[in-house]
Design a protein around this motif. Structure first.
Motif, PDB file in Angstrom:
ATOM      1  N   LEU A  57      -5.089  -8.973  -5.857  1.00  0.00           N
ATOM      2  CA  LEU A  57      -4.847  -8.231  -4.621  1.00  0.00           C
ATOM      3  C   LEU A  57      -5.326  -9.081  -3.450  1.00  0.00           C
ATOM      4  O   LEU A  57      -6.479  -9.516  -3.432  1.00  0.00           O
ATOM      5  N   LEU A  70      -5.063   2.368  -0.025  1.00  0.00           N
ATOM      6  CA  LEU A  70      -5.653   1.066  -0.341  1.00  0.00           C
ATOM      7  C   LEU A  70      -6.654   1.205  -1.485  1.00  0.00           C
ATOM      8  O   LEU A  70      -6.717   0.356  -2.377  1.00  0.00           O
ATOM      9  N   ARG A  72      -6.734  -0.855  -4.904  1.00  0.00           N
ATOM     10  CA  ARG A  72      -7.879  -1.643  -5.375  1.00  0.00           C
ATOM     11  C   ARG A  72      -8.252  -1.264  -6.800  1.00  0.00           C
ATOM     12  O   ARG A  72      -8.447  -2.122  -7.658  1.00  0.00           O
ATOM     13  N   ASN A 130      -3.810 -12.257   2.797  1.00  0.00           N
ATOM     14  CA  ASN A 130      -3.298 -10.927   3.133  1.00  0.00           C
ATOM     15  C   ASN A 130      -2.249 -11.048   4.242  1.00  0.00           C
ATOM     16  O   ASN A 130      -2.304 -11.950   5.078  1.00  0.00           O
ATOM     17  N   ASP A 145       0.789  -1.230   0.000  1.00  0.00           N
ATOM     18  CA  ASP A 145       0.000   0.000   0.000  1.00  0.00           C
ATOM     19  C   ASP A 145       0.822   1.280   0.000  1.00  0.00           C
ATOM     20  O   ASP A 145       0.370   2.299  -0.504  1.00  0.00           O
ATOM     21  N   ASP A 198      -6.612  -8.669  -0.411  1.00  0.00           N
ATOM     22  CA  ASP A 198      -7.151  -7.479   0.247  1.00  0.00           C
ATOM     23  C   ASP A 198      -7.234  -7.661   1.759  1.00  0.00           C
ATOM     24  O   ASP A 198      -7.174  -8.783   2.278  1.00  0.00           O
TER      25      ASP A 198
END
Ligand code: SF4
Lengths: 205, 464
Positions: free
Chosen positions: B97, B83, B87, B105, B34, B99
């Motif tokens: 991704l 973020l 996205r 993650n 990020d 997320d």
């Protein structure tokens, strides 16, 4: 890549070792949306300012004649640590065009070339002597960093040669775009990828 | 002459020679996080580029996300737009991704090996200097800056100049209480923070061969703290066992083919290195840093160094470090009062790290004045630890059990060690202000950090 050819000006002696990129720019400044042009005021904030936000008079960047100087003189391993290119943007925002030190963090060094800041590697004795010459004649002393001829000219007129990769020198003098250069090899990239897909198919998800 | 692991990977990724010592290198994996990912994608798009190989790019938010239990991307508001742009840009190009809160993650250098995205013999880059971590899998992995990131997005290549080769051999058996973290801290103390500048490092020797993969990742993680962008361990059966069955690892016949190829990668016996360094593990005790650079490190039973007796070129730096850290030279470091303990980061937040910390903590309670955080490295690690009841061990002992992320390794998510407070941290940087303005950091292994939380002071894990 931004252009760099030559700079003449006052050089601020920040003669400490291991100036890391966390010290150059705090991570929060890169999270807050100030943008890369807005980072100059935060460059070196941990040493430029006191906790109450006032200027720290002990910091070389707040002292005359070094305020606003375009060159930094530093000791070993300048720009070590985090890969954050924000460190280079912050230096640029503070008006820095060249840094002279015995050697630099590898990633910082690469990032400088991407942004038209020239990292000049000189032995510590040379850097110290440059700092001494700056201090000997405050306000009048100037240093020149000349990329075309790969020399630093000291305040007393001594010429000190430095080395730089020919490829990078050429790119920086001409402000060449790396990506465009790479894309001229597109056929070779595709040929490599085609061959690799049959040699190492598991890499290609 | 034989080839080193590094040369084999390097040579097999040269697309073309650009002259003057530079080559165009293929990049097999690009990982985005990020702090730099969304911005780099946006910049590439603004310049008119699209990702050349979106299937070789993966993303995960970690740096700016709050790790408070029950967090969302809004808990630390400055992270939310980062973020969001991640996205938007990944969705647009079909980039996977992992997320926030989803399976997979985690901290970028934890989830890559965990998912099997990091493979032996591959080139892997990320806009983060601790990308060297992935070298523990036998990959050539290194951190890059934002401009280079845009270059990789647009071309899946990098312009590179070959570094020199540096082999560090750790020989012998690890002494009680000694971990991979102690190995690498000891090495940095031995050779200094700049020893690796311009080098690619290979970690070898009997002690490295005996390390499980997670410990090899820890070892490679701190490579940048000795100045080298990349550090690696040759792949072997330990690597293949770790990798087998992971989500993105090859399967079935392709797996066999891949292993056969990976077996050709280790350094040949007659390969030459530009620099060699050997460490006798019989002489390495649990380590702790005292200053503001990872090279400011001693064994936990040693005294805080005295600048006036140190090497002349380091005296000023040592004195400044002691002043910042609020420490007195000559005193034992053991017993120094601690306010914070952080167990987490891409260095030491894997399941084996949490198990090691839990072993110390079990049946004990943290000291009252200490704030102690456990921040697992990924969603999967968190779930695994919970299934083993480790979260309970920690919360029963007064520790906070948090959500995955970088947290106070870097303090980019609003979490920080308060000014003047002393922290024992399992992360990798003890720079001035790294864990928050004015925060004082001591780097150590998870077991050492756990011991400090129990004692309320820097403690020798061997006494537990
Ligand atoms: S845990 Fe720390 S060192 Fe690792 S990627 Fe996150 S911020 Fe960087």
């Amino acid at each position: 890549m931004d252009k760099f050819t030559k700079v003449t000006g006052i050089a601020a002696p920040l003669m400490r070792q291991n100036v890391d990129t966390d010290l150059i720019i705090r991570i929060e400044r890169l999270v807050d949306n100030v943008g890369r042009e807005g980072l100059g005021p935060y460059c070196f904030e941990q040493i430029r300012f006191k906790p109450d936000g006032s200027e720290n008079p002990d910091c070389v960047f707040n002292q005359e004649p070094y305020r606003g100087s375009p060159i930094i003189l530093a000791a070993e391993n300048f720009g070590c640590g985090s890969s954050r290119e924000g460190a280079v943007w912050a230096l640029k925002g503070m008006g820095i065009q060249a840094v002279i030190a015995p050697y630099f963090g590898d990633i910082f060094n690469n990032n400088c070339f991407q942004n038209g800041i020239l990292p000049v590697a000189l032995p510590i004795e040379d850097v110290e002597q440059l700092a001494d010459e700056m201090k000997a004649s405050p306000g009048n002393a100037r240093i020149t960093v000349d990329l075309e001829n790969c020399v630093v000219i000291s305040p007393t007129g001594r010429t000190i040669p430095f080395k730089v990769d020919a490829r990078r020198q050429h790119a920086m003098l001409n402000g060449l775009d790396d990506i465009a250069q790479t894309m001229s090899n597109q056929d070779k990239i595709e040929a490599w990828q085609t061959a690799d897909k049959s040699a190492r198919p598991w890499v290609w998800l | 002459m034989g080839k080193a692991l590094f040369d084999k990977i390097w040579d097999s990724h040269v697309i073309t020679d650009l002259g003057n010592g530079f080559i165009l290198m293929h990049i097999d994996r690009l990982l985005l996080h990020d702090m730099s990912g969304g911005k780099a994608m946006k910049e590439a798009m603004e310049k008119g580029y699209v990702p050349a190989q979106p299937r070789l790019i993966y993303g995960t938010p970690d740096h700016t996300m709050s790790t408070r239990p029950g967090r969302t991307e809004k808990t630390h508001p400055p992270g939310e737009p980062l973020l969001r742009s991640m996205r938007e840009t990944t969705t647009k190009f079909g980039i996977k991704l992992f997320d926030l809160g989803q399976d997979g993650n985690g901290i970028v250098h934890v989830m890559g090996p965990e998912q099997g995205l990091t493979l032996p013999g591959t080139t892997l880059v990320c806009g983060d200097s601790h990308t060297s971590t992935h070298g523990g899998m036998g990959a050539l992995a290194f951190g890059i800056g934002a401009s280079e990131l845009v270059h990789v997005i647009a071309t899946q290549t990098m312009v590179q100049r070959k570094p020199k080769r540096f082999r560090v051999s750790f020989e012998g058996k690890l002494q009680p209480g000694v971990t991979a973290k102690d190995m690498i801290l000891h090495l940095i103390g031995d050779v200094g923070t700049a020893a690796g500048t311009g080098f690619a490092v290979e970690y070898a020797g009997s002690a490295v061969r005996a390390l499980p993969v997670e410990a090899r990742l820890t070892l490679c993680n701190l490579t940048i703290e000795m100045g080298a962008r990349t550090g690696m361990v040759a792949p072997d059966d330990t690597t293949y066992e770790f990798l087998h069955g992971r989500d993105y690892a090859p399967k079935d016949a392709l797996w066999d083919r891949a292993v056969a190829y990976w077996r050709t990668l280790p350094t040949d016996p007659d390969a030459e290195f530009d620099r060699e360094h050997t460490i006798d593990m019989a002489k390495v005790a649990p380590q702790i840093t005292w200053g503001t650079s990872p090279e400011h490190v001693i064994a936990v039973d040693q005294a805080i160094p005295d600048p006036s007796t140190g090497p002349e070129d380091k005296r000023a730096a040592w004195a400044a470090a002691l002043q910042y850290q609020g420490l007195e030279p000559g005193k034992p470091i053991e017993g120094t009062k601690v306010d914070w303990v952080f167990i987490g980061s891409c260095t030491n937040s894997r399941i084996s790290d949490l198990r090691a910390a839990a072993e110390i903590v079990k049946g004990r309670h943290k000291a009252d004045h200490v704030t102690a955080w456990i921040v697992p490295g990924s969603e999967r690690i968190k779930k695994q630890a919970e299934s083993e009841g480790l979260d309970k061990v920690f919360t029963d002992a007064g520790f906070e059990w948090r959500e995955p992320g970088c947290s106070i390794c870097i303090a980019a998510n609003g979490e920080r060690v308060p000014p003047g407070k002393r922290s024992v941290s399992t992360s990798n940087r003890n720079f001035v202000g790294r864990q928050g303005p004015g925060a004082r950091t001591h780097l150590a292994s998870p077991a050492m950090a756990a011991a400090a939380a129990i004692k309320g002071a820097i403690a020798d894990v061997r006494k537990f």
